[in-house]
Design a protein around this motif. Structure first.
Motif, PDB file in Angstrom:
ATOM      1  N   SER A 119       0.806  -1.223   0.000  1.00  0.00           N
ATOM      2  CA  SER A 119       0.000   0.000   0.000  1.00  0.00           C
ATOM      3  C   SER A 119       0.835   1.268   0.000  1.00  0.00           C
ATOM      4  O   SER A 119       0.292   2.367   0.054  1.00  0.00           O
ATOM      5  N   CYS A 120       2.161   1.145  -0.052  1.00  0.00           N
ATOM      6  CA  CYS A 120       3.040   2.319   0.016  1.00  0.00           C
ATOM      7  C   CYS A 120       3.210   2.931  -1.373  1.00  0.00           C
ATOM      8  O   CYS A 120       3.348   2.212  -2.373  1.00  0.00           O
ATOM      9  N   SER A 121       3.243   4.240  -1.407  1.00  0.00           N
ATOM     10  CA  SER A 121       3.512   4.942  -2.653  1.00  0.00           C
ATOM     11  C   SER A 121       5.015   5.034  -2.875  1.00  0.00           C
ATOM     12  O   SER A 121       5.816   4.651  -2.015  1.00  0.00           O
ATOM     13  N   LEU A 122       5.388   5.586  -4.049  1.00  0.00           N
ATOM     14  CA  LEU A 122       6.811   5.720  -4.355  1.00  0.00           C
ATOM     15  C   LEU A 122       7.499   6.672  -3.377  1.00  0.00           C
ATOM     16  O   LEU A 122       8.621   6.409  -2.914  1.00  0.00           O
ATOM     17  N   ALA A 123       6.818   7.743  -3.040  1.00  0.00           N
ATOM     18  CA  ALA A 123       7.406   8.700  -2.097  1.00  0.00           C
ATOM     19  C   ALA A 123       7.583   8.069  -0.707  1.00  0.00           C
ATOM     20  O   ALA A 123       8.591   8.296  -0.033  1.00  0.00           O
ATOM     21  N   GLN A 124       6.595   7.287  -0.290  1.00  0.00           N
ATOM     22  CA  GLN A 124       6.714   6.617   1.010  1.00  0.00           C
ATOM     23  C   GLN A 124       7.859   5.609   1.017  1.00  0.00           C
ATOM     24  O   GLN A 124       8.599   5.496   2.003  1.00  0.00           O
ATOM     25  N   LEU A 125       7.998   4.865  -0.084  1.00  0.00           N
ATOM     26  CA  LEU A 125       9.098   3.907  -0.173  1.00  0.00           C
ATOM     27  C   LEU A 125      10.449   4.614  -0.154  1.00  0.00           C
ATOM     28  O   LEU A 125      11.403   4.137   0.478  1.00  0.00           O
ATOM     29  N   GLN A 126      10.536   5.755  -0.842  1.00  0.00           N
ATOM     30  CA  GLN A 126      11.784   6.512  -0.816  1.00  0.00           C
ATOM     31  C   GLN A 126      12.079   7.040   0.587  1.00  0.00           C
ATOM     32  O   GLN A 126      13.228   7.056   1.033  1.00  0.00           O
ATOM     33  N   GLY A 127      11.027   7.465   1.290  1.00  0.00           N
ATOM     34  CA  GLY A 127      11.225   7.908   2.668  1.00  0.00           C
ATOM     35  C   GLY A 127      11.710   6.777   3.572  1.00  0.00           C
ATOM     36  O   GLY A 127      12.608   6.963   4.401  1.00  0.00           O
ATOM     37  N   LEU A 128      11.131   5.583   3.399  1.00  0.00           N
ATOM     38  CA  LEU A 128      11.584   4.423   4.170  1.00  0.00           C
ATOM     39  C   LEU A 128      13.026   4.074   3.838  1.00  0.00           C
ATOM     40  O   LEU A 128      13.831   3.743   4.735  1.00  0.00           O
ATOM     41  N   GLU A 129      13.358   4.134   2.556  1.00  0.00           N
ATOM     42  CA  GLU A 129      14.736   3.829   2.143  1.00  0.00           C
ATOM     43  C   GLU A 129      15.725   4.811   2.761  1.00  0.00           C
ATOM     44  O   GLU A 129      16.793   4.426   3.248  1.00  0.00           O
ATOM     45  N   THR A 130      15.368   6.106   2.744  1.00  0.00           N
ATOM     46  CA  THR A 130      16.239   7.122   3.346  1.00  0.00           C
ATOM     47  C   THR A 130      16.419   6.875   4.839  1.00  0.00           C
ATOM     48  O   THR A 130      17.528   6.970   5.385  1.00  0.00           O
ATOM     49  N   GLN A 131      15.335   6.534   5.516  1.00  0.00           N
ATOM     50  CA  GLN A 131      15.412   6.287   6.955  1.00  0.00           C
ATOM     51  C   GLN A 131      16.258   5.060   7.264  1.00  0.00           C
ATOM     52  O   GLN A 131      17.054   5.059   8.208  1.00  0.00           O
ATOM     53  N   ILE A 132      16.088   4.013   6.458  1.00  0.00           N
ATOM     54  CA  ILE A 132      16.878   2.798   6.677  1.00  0.00           C
ATOM     55  C   ILE A 132      18.360   3.060   6.415  1.00  0.00           C
ATOM     56  O   ILE A 132      19.230   2.588   7.164  1.00  0.00           O
ATOM     57  N   GLU A 133      18.670   3.814   5.345  1.00  0.00           N
ATOM     58  CA  GLU A 133      20.065   4.136   5.055  1.00  0.00           C
ATOM     59  C   GLU A 133      20.686   4.974   6.167  1.00  0.00           C
ATOM     60  O   GLU A 133      21.846   4.773   6.535  1.00  0.00           O
ATOM     61  N   LYS A 134      19.914   5.910   6.706  1.00  0.00           N
ATOM     62  CA  LYS A 134      20.410   6.712   7.823  1.00  0.00           C
ATOM     63  C   LYS A 134      20.687   5.832   9.032  1.00  0.00           C
ATOM     64  O   LYS A 134      21.716   5.979   9.718  1.00  0.00           O
TER      65      LYS A 134
END
Length: 219
Positions: A119-134
């Motif tokens: 159910s995640c959008s592209l922007a949400q997935l990018q936000g999750l990716e950024t948080q995980i990388e951090k």
């Protein structure tokens, strides 16, 4: 063993504070239950955690206990105003807000674990990716610090072993240099006092003349 006295102040470490809160909360509810059973008393306890989560214990219905409290408490009892209903309504709203926050945190945690991403959008997935990388950068930084500390400890241990080995070699060389030279004795027979030489000398003086009769007595 006598336990040391614990200083009553805020615990700065978040993990230790949460563990202490859980233990003390369970202990409080246990004591409240024991008090209600042993003394046949109506006991109610309401606890809000630092995050705002509600925990409660009541030996009977919580609403009835609160009503009795309002009835006998002049600070909260105002004639003509439904204080109990208002308090319960506010408490219910706060509980609903806390439940929604907990649900959102659980959903976000599952997404961080890679679950429920449909159910995640592209922007949400990018936000999750950024948080995980951090988070990974922070974890790797801490890991590098631990590796550096271990490397320093190993190098210090290596220096100690090398110094110990050098001292042992110096002591060994020093003992070798100051060790006294022992005299060397050549043994030519069974007797160390030179009996072999005397036997050889005596044997050279043996007479070899041939005679008939009893041997003459030597002086």
């Amino acid at each position: 063993m006598v336990r040391g006295k614990i200083e009553i102040k805020k615990i700065e470490n978040r993990t230790s504070r949460q563990i202490t809160f859980s233990k003390r909360r369970n202990g409080l509810f246990k004591k409240a239950h024991e008090l209600s059973v042993l003394c046949d008393a109506q006991v109610a306890a309401i606890v809000f955690s630092q995050s705002g989560r509600l925990y409660e214990f009541s030996s009977s219905e919580m609403e009835k206990t609160i009503e009795r409290y309002v009835k006998f408490s002049p600070d909260y009892f105002v004639p003509g105003r439904p204080q109990v209903e208002l308090y319960l309504l506010e408490l219910k709203k706060e509980m609903d807000i806390m439940v929604k926050k907990i649900d959102l945190l659980e959903v976000h945690q599952r997404k961080l674990m890679g679950q429920g991403l449909g159910s995640c959008s592209l922007a949400q997935l990018q936000g999750l990716e950024t948080q995980i990388e951090k988070s990974l950068r922070i974890i790797r930084s801490r890991k590098a610090e631990l590796y550096a500390d271990q490397l320093l400890k190993l190098k210090e241990k290596e220096r100690e072993l090398l110094d110990q080995r050098r001292r042992l070699r110096e002591e060994e060389i020093r003992e070798t240099l100051v060790r006294p030279m022992l005299p060397v004795t050549l043994h030519t027979g069974k007797d160390e006092t030179g009996s072999a030489c005397r036997m050889s000398k005596h044997s050279s003086e043996v007479e070899t003349d041939l005679f008939i009769g009893f041997p003459a007595t030597r002086l």
